[in-house]
Write a protein that holds these residues in place. Structure first.
Motif, short mmCIF file in Angstrom:
data_model
loop_
_atom_site.label_atom_id
_atom_site.label_comp_id
_atom_site.label_asym_id
_atom_site.label_seq_id
_atom_site.Cartn_x
_atom_site.Cartn_y
_atom_site.Cartn_z
N LYS A 185 0.83 -1.19 0.00
CA LYS A 185 0.00 0.00 0.00
C LYS A 185 0.87 1.25 0.00
O LYS A 185 1.95 1.28 0.60
N GLU B 129 0.59 4.17 1.44
CA GLU B 129 0.85 4.78 2.75
C GLU B 129 1.98 4.06 3.48
O GLU B 129 2.85 4.71 4.09
N GLU B 130 1.99 2.73 3.39
CA GLU B 130 3.05 1.96 4.06
C GLU B 130 4.41 2.21 3.42
O GLU B 130 5.42 2.35 4.10
N LYS C 265 5.62 5.70 4.49
CA LYS C 265 6.09 5.73 5.88
C LYS C 265 7.46 5.08 6.01
O LYS C 265 8.30 5.55 6.79
N SER D 213 -0.12 2.51 -6.32
CA SER D 213 0.23 2.72 -4.91
C SER D 213 1.39 3.70 -4.76
O SER D 213 1.49 4.40 -3.74
N THR E 158 0.31 7.32 -4.31
CA THR E 158 -0.03 7.63 -2.92
C THR E 158 1.23 7.83 -2.08
O THR E 158 1.29 8.74 -1.24
N ALA E 159 2.25 6.97 -2.30
CA ALA E 159 3.50 7.07 -1.55
C ALA E 159 4.19 8.41 -1.82
O ALA E 159 4.70 9.06 -0.89
N TYR F 124 2.39 11.22 -0.07
CA TYR F 124 2.73 11.21 1.36
C TYR F 124 4.10 11.86 1.59
O TYR F 124 4.26 12.70 2.48
#
Length: 527
Positions: A202, A204-205, A208, A232, A235-236, A239
């Motif tokens: 994902k 977000e993971e 992070k 994905s 999204t990364a 972030y």
């Protein structure tokens, strides 16, 4: 419990009125043992200096040994003698480096053959256990990490990152993060910062985990992050853009942070085109599969190669359906042995019979080989392109635009080709090409800016090429976006420059006196 340390091969544990003691088998010297405070270090130190230990040579402390080892001297000649001092610490360090560089398992040091080899080479050295070697390797890692941290901290340029994730056959998710930067000596550097398991793919993971790694390495000056085209990753990157902007370290609020991998886009473009599989390619694939299915067939085929006087070191190979480059390599190798296939069909009747029953319905004909030759030449362009843009030992950012142009021109020509199959394939590939490089909003302007900063091309060349490969509407938007990005980037670096640089810029000294490298270093531009 059995003692794991090999030092107990030289000592005997004895119970005395003062507690547990270790007695040397050779000289009888006693040492306290049996508690956590009494480790094995004093025992090893004693063995290294024990005069009665048979493998310790009687010599003065710190005395060096003569060794017949090639040693360069000032005159350019070599002398046969040099002195070597025995140092177990240096040997242990070299051993840990050997395990790391050669990617050996830690248990390698506990092998009987390796221990015998070390005993012959240096009887005084006690080979450490695999646990000790693992600790030494970790200490080496920490040392190198501190050095790299210092280099990155003192580096004048920003850094770029590449990251990728995959799942192992044990169903464990992994992520690798690599940093690319130009050091203060103007050398391109590449270092792996992190290789770690992650909970999922994902976005977000992933974001992070990248943030956690950057905080650990104390890295903030990130210019761009190159990723593949998985959703994905969008999204990364979003972030990471928020986090880097929060650190007040982004360039133009992270406008250029998201860089799509050019090699991955090329892979998607070609893979889409090859979905229209030509029957000629299928026949060649079946012929190669037939030969490789049996060792006896392969021996007979090699005999045909010799009889046809084909001098080549290439070998037949089967392709992997999910990798278009393997299809190119299969066709490229098979074309070399075209006449060997023809001779084999004459000598082995089962070859013709079995291929008539398989997919493709028959042996490759001369027309098939001609078709395969055209496909191979077409795929050769993309294969060479992928190799050029995938280089990691030289700068490639100024090459992306040229490769983008060459692909667009090639597909444009093939779409008007008389060959229907080639035309259909080119049309399919152009659709995928436009998905990533046809929309001005999805293109990272750094692809064009890198060419503008190349003294051989400049802005006029980029404008001209954009007009050539795009329609007037898209070309107009891209040119305006490019100019706006260039101006914004210049203002960003000028505003973030120190007082000293501003004084130098405002001085009466002619800017032409600066070399191109000095100008770049002055503003810290690294793309």
């Amino acid at each position: 419990m059995k003692d794991r340390s090999e030092v107990w091969e030289h000592f005997i544990k004895e119970e005395t009125h003062t507690g547990m003691e270790a007695r040397c088998k050779y000289c009888g010297m006693r040492y306290k043992c049996g508690t956590k405070r009494n480790g094995t270090s004093p025992l090893w130190a004693h063995i290294n200096r024990c005069r009665k230990y048979p493998y310790n040579t009687p010599k003065e402390s710190k005395q060096s040994l003569l060794s017949f080892k090639s040693n360069k001297i000032e005159s350019g000649c070599t002398s046969g003698l040099s002195y070597v001092k025995y140092d177990p610490t240096v040997i242990r360090k070299a051993l840990s480096e050997m395990v790391i560089v050669d990617e050996l398992p830690f248990k390698f040091v506990e092998g009987v053959g390796f221990k015998k080899f070390c005993n012959v080479m240096e009887p005084r050295f006690h080979v450490p256990s695999r646990i000790t070697v693992a600790k030494d390797c970790y200490e080496t890692f920490l040392t190198q990490k501190r050095k790299l941290k210092l280099v990155l901290k003192n580096c004048n340029s920003r850094v770029s990152l590449t990251t990728d994730t995959w799942t192992s056959i044990q169903q464990i998710n992994y992520m690798c993060l690599t940093v690319h930067f130009v050091d203060n000596d103007w050398n391109l550097q590449k270092r792996i910062l992190n290789f770690c398991p992650i909970s999922s793919h994902k976005g977000e993971e992933i974001g992070k985990e990248i943030e956690k790694c950057l905080l650990d390495w104390e890295l903030e000056k990130v210019f761009c992050i190159t990723v593949d085209n998985a959703s994905s990753n969008d999204t990364a990157i979003g972030y990471m853009r928020r986090k880097i902007n929060g650190w007040k370290a982004g360039v133009l609020k992270g406008r250029f942070l998201h860089m799509r991998c050019v090699a991955h886009i090329v892979n998607l473009v070609v893979s889409d085109g090859l979905k229209i599989v030509n029957e000629s390619i299928t026949r060649v694939r079946q012929a190669v599969r037939f030969i490789k299915q049996s060792p006896s067939r392969l021996v007979r085929f090699k005999k045909c190669v010799v009889e046809e006087k084909i001098n080549s070191k290439k070998l037949l190979c089967l392709d992997v359906p999910t990798r278009w480059n393997s299809t190119f390599l299969m066709l490229d190798a098979a074309l070399v042995f075209e006449y060997a296939f023809e001779r084999y069909s004459e000598e082995d009747p089962h070859y013709v019979i079995e291929l008539n029953e398989r997919e493709g319905k028959g042996c490759p004909t001369s027309e098939d080989w001609e078709t395969v030759r055209r496909f191979s030449e077409f795929l050769q362009v993309f294969y060479d392109l992928t190799l050029r843009v995938s280089g990691s030992l030289h700068v490639t950012s100024n090459l992306f635009f040229h490769e983008l142009v060459s692909v667009a021109v090639l597909l444009k020509d093939l779409m008007t080709n008389d060959d229907v199959e080639m035309c259909l394939m080119a049309t399919k590939m152009k659709e995928k090409y436009d998905k990533y490089w046809g929309d001005p909003k999805k293109i990272n302007m750094l692809i064009f800016i890198a060419v503008v900063l190349d003294p051989r091309y400049k802005l006029d060349y980029v404008e001209w090429m954009l007009i050539e490969i795009y329609d007037s509407k898209h070309a107009f938007v891209l040119v305006n976006n490019l100019k706006e990005s260039l101006n914004a980037l210049y203002e960003e670096y000028r505003g973030s420059s120190g007082d000293v640089i501003r004084e130098e810029v405002s001085s009466s000294m002619d800017s032409s006196q600066f070399s191109p490298k000095q100008k770049k270093l002055q503003y810290g531009w690294t793309i």
